[in-house]
Scaffold this active site. Structure first.
Site, mmCIF file in Angstrom:
data_model
loop_
_atom_site.group_PDB
_atom_site.id
_atom_site.type_symbol
_atom_site.label_atom_id
_atom_site.label_comp_id
_atom_site.label_asym_id
_atom_site.label_seq_id
_atom_site.Cartn_x
_atom_site.Cartn_y
_atom_site.Cartn_z
ATOM 1 N N ASP A 52 -7.532 -8.533 -4.557
ATOM 2 C CA ASP A 52 -7.543 -7.076 -4.430
ATOM 3 C C ASP A 52 -8.120 -6.481 -5.713
ATOM 4 O O ASP A 52 -7.515 -6.597 -6.780
ATOM 5 C CB ASP A 52 -6.117 -6.577 -4.199
ATOM 6 C CG ASP A 52 -6.025 -5.075 -3.969
ATOM 7 O OD1 ASP A 52 -6.969 -4.352 -4.336
ATOM 8 O OD2 ASP A 52 -4.997 -4.632 -3.427
ATOM 9 N N ASP A 102 0.845 -1.187 0.000
ATOM 10 C CA ASP A 102 0.000 0.000 0.000
ATOM 11 C C ASP A 102 0.889 1.249 0.000
ATOM 12 O O ASP A 102 1.849 1.310 -0.760
ATOM 13 C CB ASP A 102 -0.968 -0.053 1.199
ATOM 14 C CG ASP A 102 -2.013 1.044 1.183
ATOM 15 O OD1 ASP A 102 -3.052 0.848 0.532
ATOM 16 O OD2 ASP A 102 -1.800 2.089 1.827
ATOM 17 N N HIS A 161 -6.495 -6.925 -0.407
ATOM 18 C CA HIS A 161 -5.529 -5.832 -0.344
ATOM 19 C C HIS A 161 -4.625 -5.932 0.881
ATOM 20 O O HIS A 161 -3.407 -5.762 0.774
ATOM 21 C CB HIS A 161 -6.267 -4.493 -0.346
ATOM 22 C CG HIS A 161 -5.356 -3.312 -0.325
ATOM 23 N ND1 HIS A 161 -4.572 -2.970 -1.404
ATOM 24 C CD2 HIS A 161 -5.075 -2.407 0.652
ATOM 25 C CE1 HIS A 161 -3.864 -1.893 -1.104
ATOM 26 N NE2 HIS A 161 -4.144 -1.535 0.138
#
Length: 297
Positions: free
Chosen positions: A250, A123, A279
């Site tokens: 994701d 991320d 994710h």
């Protein structure tokens, strides 16, 4: 710059998080020193591995990876980015910039005098960590990216991201635990969701989390674009080992491994994988990630 610190009592008795707290002061070029928290587990003389979290999480995200990596001989370091976890939290969204985040993490590397580290990013950890690798590569021996990318403002931005950006800025609540639970395959128990909520007692502690979506460079005139494009070019010359392990469930970044693997020379011949995770791949498959890293020699 006004700064708050989440009370220590918020971090007591969190599920699966028995780790001792460590702190170091870091600074960006145009900020005062701020206190950054990090986990430091495993043998002090072991090869270092740095686990870099993203939005809206903190080192708690790595709680199931830290013990097996430490048992595997690594010195495991998991910092909380400024604005997150037990680190200092400037109180205004405007206090946070992409460059400052990169400089804060570089400062952390320098203060700990890390060298020959494996860097694991996911991320926003990838948006920061890939910049650090490209600009401070002498400290990093290997790169692992999970459900991340380096934005260069080329191509179309999904509508879902624009919605998320507006929500993060304007919603009266920013429920970190529920956001993590929405990005996993497995069910996240209430006690674990509470662990993600712990750093944010109220809105005054949330500026860093609200800022991150605003800082993703999606327009060519964004101030971070030039540096990101230079970093992308540098990664095109990265010949050290590079591994991509992505959660294929994701919906936004499940296929973002492809351009990384194609672009980075060090990705050739490595055991890249897509696994049954969303994710927040660390929450879905932390022990599996640790095992894949340990076996990647």
């Amino acid at each position: 710059m006004d700064v708050v610190r989440t009370p220590d009592a918020r971090f007591q008795n969190l599920v699966g998080y028995p780790f001792a707290a460590h702190y170091v002061d870091v600074a960006a070029t145009d900020t005062p020193h701020l206190r950054m928290h990090y986990i430091d587990e495993g043998p002090a003389d072991g090869p270092p591995i740095v686990l870099l979290h993203g939005e809206p999480t903190w080192s708690y995200l790595y709680r199931t990876m830290i013990p097996p990596l430490a048992a595997g001989g690594y010195r495991v370091l998991a910092p909380d980015l400024i604005g997150f976890g037990r680190s200092d939290k400037p109180t205004r969204i405007a206090d946070y910039t992409y460059l400052r985040h990169v400089e804060w993490v570089k400062s952390w590397f320098e203060e700990l005098r890390l060298a020959e580290a494996t860097l694991f990013v996911q991320d926003w950890g990838s948006l920061i960590g890939l910049r650090v690798a490209a600009e401070h590569g002498d400290a990093i021996a290997r790169l692992v990216v999970a459900n991340g990318f380096l934005p260069t403002a080329r191509g179309r931005t999904p509508t879902a991201f624009h919605i998320w950006r507006a929500f993060a800025r304007y919603s009266p609540v920013l429920p970190a635990g529920r956001l993590v639970a929405a990005g996993t395959v497995r069910k996240v128990p209430p006690a674990v969701r509470a662990g993600y909520d712990a750093p944010f007692p109220d809105k005054s502690y949330q500026a860093g989390a609200r800022a991150f979506p605003q800082l993703v460079p999606i327009s060519p005139d964004d101030p971070a674009v030039a540096a990101n494009r230079a970093a992308w070019d540098a990664l095109g010359r990265w010949e050290k080992p590079f591994l991509a392990i992505f959660g294929e469930r994701d919906p936004l970044l499940g296929r973002a491994d492809r351009p990384l693997i194609k672009h980075i020379p060090g990705a050739a011949g490595q055991p890249h994988a897509r696994i049954n995770a969303n994710h927040f791949i660390q929450e879905d498959s932390g022990p599996e990630l640790a095992e894949r890293i340990i076996s990647w020699q």
